[in-house]
Design a protein around this motif. Sequence first.
Motif, PDB file in Angstrom:
ATOM      1  N   ALA A 161      41.984  27.011  41.025  1.00 59.55           N
ATOM      2  CA  ALA A 161      40.877  27.416  40.140  1.00 59.55           C
ATOM      3  C   ALA A 161      39.663  27.835  40.969  1.00 59.55           C
ATOM      4  N   ILE A 218      37.150  32.050  41.996  1.00 64.56           N
ATOM      5  CA  ILE A 218      35.724  32.388  41.853  1.00 64.56           C
ATOM      6  C   ILE A 218      35.068  32.570  43.219  1.00 64.56           C
ATOM      7  N   PHE A 239      37.463  31.036  36.139  1.00 64.00           N
ATOM      8  CA  PHE A 239      37.631  29.608  36.415  1.00 64.00           C
ATOM      9  C   PHE A 239      38.355  28.941  35.254  1.00 64.00           C
TER      10      PHE A 239
END
Length: 399
Positions: free
Chosen positions: A6, A10, A133
């Motif tokens: 995750a 980003i 995310f």
Amino acid sequence: MQPSAALARISPSPTLAVSARVGALKRQGVDVIGLGAGEPDFDTPDHIKEAGIRAIRDGRTKYTDVDGTPELKAAVVAKFARDNRLSYGLDQVTVNVGGKHTLFNAMVATVDPGDEVVIPAPYWVSYPDVVQFAGGTPVIAPAGPEQDYKLSPAALEAAITPRTRWLILNSPSNPTGAAYTRDELRALGAVLARHPQVWVFADDMYEHIIYDGFAFASIAEACPDLYERTLTVNGCSKAYAMTGWRIGFGGGPAWLIKAMAKLQSQSTSNPCSIAQAAAVAALTGPQDFLAERARAFQARRDLVVSMLNQAKGITCPRPDGAFYVYPSIAPLIGTTTPKGQLIDSDEAFVGYLLDEARVAAVHGAAFGLSPAMRISYATSEDVLRAAGERIQTACAALR
Ligand code: GLU
């Protein structure tokens, strides 16, 4: 141990990265003008500070309800009724650690892998990353200069699929300052009426920073049919110059508010109790200084737009709100600096501005539309004049 999948989806916030870089240069004694960070230079008004100090003295320093004290929720309900003619019950509002946290809670609480979120570009840097995310897929819809930096009904229609969960709509916009009229919101609402699976995340953070008599409208008010599928988002940071206090809030359907509170109960718990007490004073206290501050921002906008349009290779539109301009720098791509460096991207250009002109801006690629840059003009006219001169000199030196 490795960073999670995750996290790998980003990047660090580019706006906060520029602020950090400017802070570090200033601490080294470098004379740098920071026009990167989007935060008002005005101080938090005294009556709001006093409310925070009183909260400490009165011992309001313990846990509160997870998504806001009853007092602050009542103040948020009253704010939405007063400013936006939107009626929410106490169970329909949530208070979070800044607007970014409201976004985070809403996306993580509702988006599953494969779900799509429509984001008009240029967009605020955090929208796509928070969606990613959460496991979702940002679908970038064009909202460039040819449509006055606003999403058109046709572009919205083209972006929607059966997997679309949200449209993120930010008016006035960070980074362009473009603001949607009530009629423009209704035209988008007409498209959304055909797609009941799509919800609206209405980011109204710059609601009070509007110019030339522009009439602000929020989409759930302009399109009552969307009320049941809109999260209306706002906060104290920009209007009340409270960026560091971290108070954002939202109004929407009770089940969504409850879902967001469940997530918040397992992450931050309540926003700072002292900041919440100060936010009550902000939302329920005098509001007249908001228009005064908007007038000051308008004079700064006029100065910055005029100075940037006098710089070689820069074309700067004149926005209706927020405290950003988003000029195009297309003719400067392909030029060379006096030191022989090729300006091959807007990132290279803002790097040159920082290194040689000592002015910090944020490159357009961070907001999804290049070649451009974002300049925050939330600073004094003297500083803006000096920055404008530095930018003009730097552009004139490019070959
Ligand atoms: N919203 C502001 C900006 O765009 C604050 C920084 C951030 O959180 O991105 O600069």
